[in-house]
Write a protein that holds these residues in place. Structure first.
Motif, PDB file in Angstrom:
ATOM      1  N   THR A   1       8.244  -0.511  -3.537  1.00  0.00           N
ATOM      2  CA  THR A   1       7.760  -1.130  -4.768  1.00  0.00           C
ATOM      3  C   THR A   1       6.850  -0.181  -5.536  1.00  0.00           C
ATOM      4  O   THR A   1       6.912  -0.113  -6.772  1.00  0.00           O
ATOM      5  N   VAL A   2       6.030   0.554  -4.825  1.00  0.00           N
ATOM      6  CA  VAL A   2       5.203   1.572  -5.489  1.00  0.00           C
ATOM      7  C   VAL A   2       6.097   2.556  -6.233  1.00  0.00           C
ATOM      8  O   VAL A   2       5.868   2.875  -7.408  1.00  0.00           O
ATOM      9  N   ARG A   3       7.137   3.024  -5.574  1.00  0.00           N
ATOM     10  CA  ARG A   3       8.050   3.988  -6.209  1.00  0.00           C
ATOM     11  C   ARG A   3       8.729   3.385  -7.439  1.00  0.00           C
ATOM     12  O   ARG A   3       8.825   4.027  -8.493  1.00  0.00           O
ATOM     13  N   ALA A   4       9.206   2.152  -7.302  1.00  0.00           N
ATOM     14  CA  ALA A   4       9.951   1.523  -8.400  1.00  0.00           C
ATOM     15  C   ALA A   4       9.050   1.286  -9.612  1.00  0.00           C
ATOM     16  O   ALA A   4       9.472   1.499 -10.764  1.00  0.00           O
ATOM     17  N   LEU A   5       7.840   0.836  -9.385  1.00  0.00           N
ATOM     18  CA  LEU A   5       6.951   0.547 -10.507  1.00  0.00           C
ATOM     19  C   LEU A   5       6.489   1.826 -11.199  1.00  0.00           C
ATOM     20  O   LEU A   5       6.406   1.879 -12.431  1.00  0.00           O
ATOM     21  N   ILE A   6       6.212   2.854 -10.426  1.00  0.00           N
ATOM     22  CA  ILE A   6       5.830   4.129 -11.046  1.00  0.00           C
ATOM     23  C   ILE A   6       6.984   4.682 -11.875  1.00  0.00           C
ATOM     24  O   ILE A   6       6.787   5.175 -12.995  1.00  0.00           O
ATOM     25  N   ALA A   7       8.210   4.578 -11.373  1.00  0.00           N
ATOM     26  CA  ALA A   7       9.377   5.026 -12.136  1.00  0.00           C
ATOM     27  C   ALA A   7       9.546   4.222 -13.416  1.00  0.00           C
ATOM     28  O   ALA A   7      10.127   4.709 -14.389  1.00  0.00           O
ATOM     29  N   ASP A   8       9.018   3.004 -13.428  1.00  0.00           N
ATOM     30  CA  ASP A   8       9.127   2.135 -14.595  1.00  0.00           C
ATOM     31  C   ASP A   8       7.932   2.269 -15.534  1.00  0.00           C
ATOM     32  O   ASP A   8       7.800   1.503 -16.491  1.00  0.00           O
ATOM     33  N   GLY A   9       7.047   3.220 -15.252  1.00  0.00           N
ATOM     34  CA  GLY A   9       5.953   3.491 -16.168  1.00  0.00           C
ATOM     35  C   GLY A   9       4.627   2.841 -15.837  1.00  0.00           C
ATOM     36  O   GLY A   9       3.698   2.875 -16.644  1.00  0.00           O
ATOM     37  N   TRP A  10       4.523   2.250 -14.648  1.00  0.00           N
ATOM     38  CA  TRP A  10       3.268   1.631 -14.245  1.00  0.00           C
ATOM     39  C   TRP A  10       2.335   2.655 -13.598  1.00  0.00           C
ATOM     40  O   TRP A  10       2.779   3.620 -12.979  1.00  0.00           O
ATOM     41  N   LEU A  11       1.050   2.416 -13.717  1.00  0.00           N
ATOM     42  CA  LEU A  11       0.068   3.002 -12.814  1.00  0.00           C
ATOM     43  C   LEU A  11       0.005   2.092 -11.602  1.00  0.00           C
ATOM     44  O   LEU A  11      -0.005   0.864 -11.741  1.00  0.00           O
ATOM     45  N   VAL A  12      -0.029   2.649 -10.410  1.00  0.00           N
ATOM     46  CA  VAL A  12       0.022   1.822  -9.206  1.00  0.00           C
ATOM     47  C   VAL A  12      -1.041   2.269  -8.212  1.00  0.00           C
ATOM     48  O   VAL A  12      -1.230   3.466  -7.983  1.00  0.00           O
ATOM     49  N   THR A  13      -1.710   1.292  -7.630  1.00  0.00           N
ATOM     50  CA  THR A  13      -2.607   1.535  -6.510  1.00  0.00           C
ATOM     51  C   THR A  13      -2.026   0.843  -5.288  1.00  0.00           C
ATOM     52  O   THR A  13      -1.838  -0.373  -5.287  1.00  0.00           O
ATOM     53  N   GLY A  14      -1.722   1.623  -4.273  1.00  0.00           N
ATOM     54  CA  GLY A  14      -1.221   1.068  -3.027  1.00  0.00           C
ATOM     55  C   GLY A  14      -2.368   0.728  -2.097  1.00  0.00           C
ATOM     56  O   GLY A  14      -3.379   1.449  -2.041  1.00  0.00           O
ATOM     57  N   LEU A  15      -2.228  -0.362  -1.371  1.00  0.00           N
ATOM     58  CA  LEU A  15      -3.277  -0.806  -0.448  1.00  0.00           C
ATOM     59  C   LEU A  15      -2.648  -1.090   0.901  1.00  0.00           C
ATOM     60  O   LEU A  15      -1.625  -1.767   1.001  1.00  0.00           O
ATOM     61  N   ALA A  16      -3.253  -0.548   1.959  1.00  0.00           N
ATOM     62  CA  ALA A  16      -2.778  -0.770   3.319  1.00  0.00           C
ATOM     63  C   ALA A  16      -3.841  -0.258   4.280  1.00  0.00           C
ATOM     64  O   ALA A  16      -4.860   0.308   3.869  1.00  0.00           O
ATOM     65  N   ARG A  17      -3.585  -0.428   5.582  1.00  0.00           N
ATOM     66  CA  ARG A  17      -4.557   0.002   6.594  1.00  0.00           C
ATOM     67  C   ARG A  17      -4.399   1.476   6.957  1.00  0.00           C
ATOM     68  O   ARG A  17      -5.365   2.128   7.342  1.00  0.00           O
ATOM     69  N   ARG A  18      -3.191   2.020   6.859  1.00  0.00           N
ATOM     70  CA  ARG A  18      -2.917   3.360   7.384  1.00  0.00           C
ATOM     71  C   ARG A  18      -3.085   4.412   6.288  1.00  0.00           C
ATOM     72  O   ARG A  18      -2.207   4.598   5.450  1.00  0.00           O
ATOM     73  N   GLU A  19      -4.202   5.094   6.352  1.00  0.00           N
ATOM     74  CA  GLU A  19      -4.509   6.053   5.292  1.00  0.00           C
ATOM     75  C   GLU A  19      -3.520   7.212   5.264  1.00  0.00           C
ATOM     76  O   GLU A  19      -3.162   7.707   4.187  1.00  0.00           O
ATOM     77  N   GLY A  20      -3.090   7.673   6.435  1.00  0.00           N
ATOM     78  CA  GLY A  20      -2.156   8.790   6.459  1.00  0.00           C
ATOM     79  C   GLY A  20      -0.872   8.483   5.708  1.00  0.00           C
ATOM     80  O   GLY A  20      -0.390   9.307   4.912  1.00  0.00           O
ATOM     81  N   ARG A  21      -0.322   7.305   5.920  1.00  0.00           N
ATOM     82  CA  ARG A  21       0.894   6.898   5.209  1.00  0.00           C
ATOM     83  C   ARG A  21       0.630   6.783   3.708  1.00  0.00           C
ATOM     84  O   ARG A  21       1.468   7.165   2.894  1.00  0.00           O
ATOM     85  N   LEU A  22      -0.508   6.220   3.338  1.00  0.00           N
ATOM     86  CA  LEU A  22      -0.835   6.083   1.912  1.00  0.00           C
ATOM     87  C   LEU A  22      -0.994   7.450   1.256  1.00  0.00           C
ATOM     88  O   LEU A  22      -0.555   7.649   0.117  1.00  0.00           O
ATOM     89  N   ALA A  23      -1.620   8.388   1.977  1.00  0.00           N
ATOM     90  CA  ALA A  23      -1.803   9.729   1.414  1.00  0.00           C
ATOM     91  C   ALA A  23      -0.452  10.402   1.181  1.00  0.00           C
ATOM     92  O   ALA A  23      -0.247  11.090   0.165  1.00  0.00           O
ATOM     93  N   GLU A  24       0.494  10.205   2.109  1.00  0.00           N
ATOM     94  CA  GLU A  24       1.835  10.767   1.920  1.00  0.00           C
ATOM     95  C   GLU A  24       2.518  10.154   0.703  1.00  0.00           C
ATOM     96  O   GLU A  24       3.174  10.856  -0.079  1.00  0.00           O
ATOM     97  N   LEU A  25       2.379   8.842   0.544  1.00  0.00           N
ATOM     98  CA  LEU A  25       2.988   8.164  -0.606  1.00  0.00           C
ATOM     99  C   LEU A  25       2.355   8.639  -1.911  1.00  0.00           C
ATOM    100  O   LEU A  25       3.051   8.834  -2.917  1.00  0.00           O
TER     101      LEU A  25
END
Length: 262
Positions: A30-54
Motif C-alpha cells: 500500500t505504501v508503494r501504491a500510494l506513493i506511485a499515485d502521488g501521495w506522501l506516505v508515512t509507514g508505521l510498524a514495529r520493525r525499524e529495519g524493514r521500514l528503513a528498507e521500504l
C-alpha cells in the motif's frame, strides 16, 4: 512554459497517508501504491529495519510504533502530526494466530488478536481523528472476509475481525454529517510472505498448505490497488465495504484447488 519535448516539473504531493503494518505484505504494498499515485506516505510498524528498507526503496517516511501500546501510539501520533497534515489513515496492521477449534481455544492468542486487530485499529483511529477532521480525511480499515463469514478453526480471528468491522461500521454511522470517509476493505485469500507463517508459528509446511493448489491467489499488490482506488474516488464517494477475493475462492469454505501433481 515548458520546453517542447521535456516533461514539466512534477507537482509537489499535497496528500499524506499513514499506513499501519507497513513493514511487510499488504501494508508495504500500500505504501508503494500510494506513493506511485502521488501521495506522501508515512509507514508505521514495529520493525525499524524493514521500514528503513521500504523508505530507501520508495522515499516514504516512517515511524516505529506498536499499535497495541497506548504509550507507543501517543509518541507516534506526536511524530506523525509534526510531519504535517494527514489526509488518510490506512489501518492495515493485524493478523491471525493459530487455528484451534473454539472448544480448544488458546485464550492468550484470542486476546492478542483482539488487541492487535480491534483495539489497535480503534486506538490509531481515535488518536488521529483530530488531524483527519482538519483535512476532511479518510479512514480505511483492512479487515478480512473472516469479518463477514465464520469458518472452522478460525474462531478467534473471525471474532476479532468481525469486531473490527463492526467498530468501523459504527464509526461510519457516528460520523455522518462530518466530511470524513470510513471505508472497509475485506481481503479473501492473499498470499503474502508472512501472514500464514505467523499464524502457524513459523511452520512453513502448514503455511504453504493454505495456498496449495489454488490457482492465482490474491497478492498484496492486488489489495493495495483496491485501497488506492478507494482513496482516489471523489470526496463525496464512500466505499462502505469492499470484499475482494481471487476467482478461485467463492467463500472461506469453497475454494477451487488443482489436483496435486505426481
Amino acid at each position: 512554459m515548458t520546453t517542447p519535448g521535456t516533461d514539466p516539473t512534477p507537482a509537489t504531493p499535497t496528500k499524506r497517508a499513514v499506513v499501519t503494518g507497513a513493514s511487510s505484505g499488504i501494508g508495504a504494498a500500500t505504501v508503494r501504491a500510494l506513493i506511485a499515485d502521488g501521495w506522501l506516505v508515512t509507514g508505521l510498524a514495529r520493525r525499524e529495519g524493514r521500514l528503513a528498507e521500504l523508505a530507501a526503496e520508495t522515499g516514504c517516511d516512517y515511524v516505529v510504533a506498536d499499535i497495541t501500546s497506548p504509550d507507543s501510539v501517543a509518541a507516534a501520533v506526536d511524530a506523525l502530526t509534526a510531519h504535517g497534515p494527514i489526509h488518510a489513515l490506512v489501518n492495515n496492521a493485524g493478523g491471525a494466530l493459530g487455528s484451534d477449534r473454539v472448544d480448544a481455544a488458546n485464550l492468550d492468542q484470542w486476546q492478542r488478536m483482539y488487541e492487535l486487530n480491534v483495539l489497535g485499529t480503534v486506538r490509531m483511529t481515535n488518536a488521529l481523528l483530530p488531524a483527519l477532521r482538519e483535512t476532511a480525511g479518510s479512514i480505511v480499515v483492512v479487515t478480512s472476509t473472516a469479518a463477514h463469514e465464520p469458518y472452522e478453526g478460525g474462531g478467534g480471528y473471525v471474532a476479532a475481525k468481525y469486531a473490527e468491522r463492526v467498530a468501523a461500521r459504527t464509526l461510519r454511522l457516528e460520523l455522518v454529517g462530518e466530511p470524513l470517509r470510513v471505508m472497509e476493505i475485506a481481503p479473501g485469500m492473499v498470499h503474502t510472505e508472512e501472514f500464514s507463517l505467523v499464524r502457524f508459528a513459523g511452520d512453513q509446511g502448514k503455511a504453504n498448505a493454505v495456498y496449495e493448489g489454488v490457482p492465482n491467489p490474491l497478492t498484496a499488490a492486488d489489495i493495495a490497488e483496491a485501497i488506492r482506488w478507494s482513496l482516489s474516488l471523489p470526496a463525496h464517494v464512500n466505499v462502505d465495504s469492499l470484499v475482494v477475493r481471487p476467482v478461485a475462492q467463492a467463500s472461506y469454505t469453497k475454494t477451487h484447488r488443482l489436483p496435486a501433481q505426481s
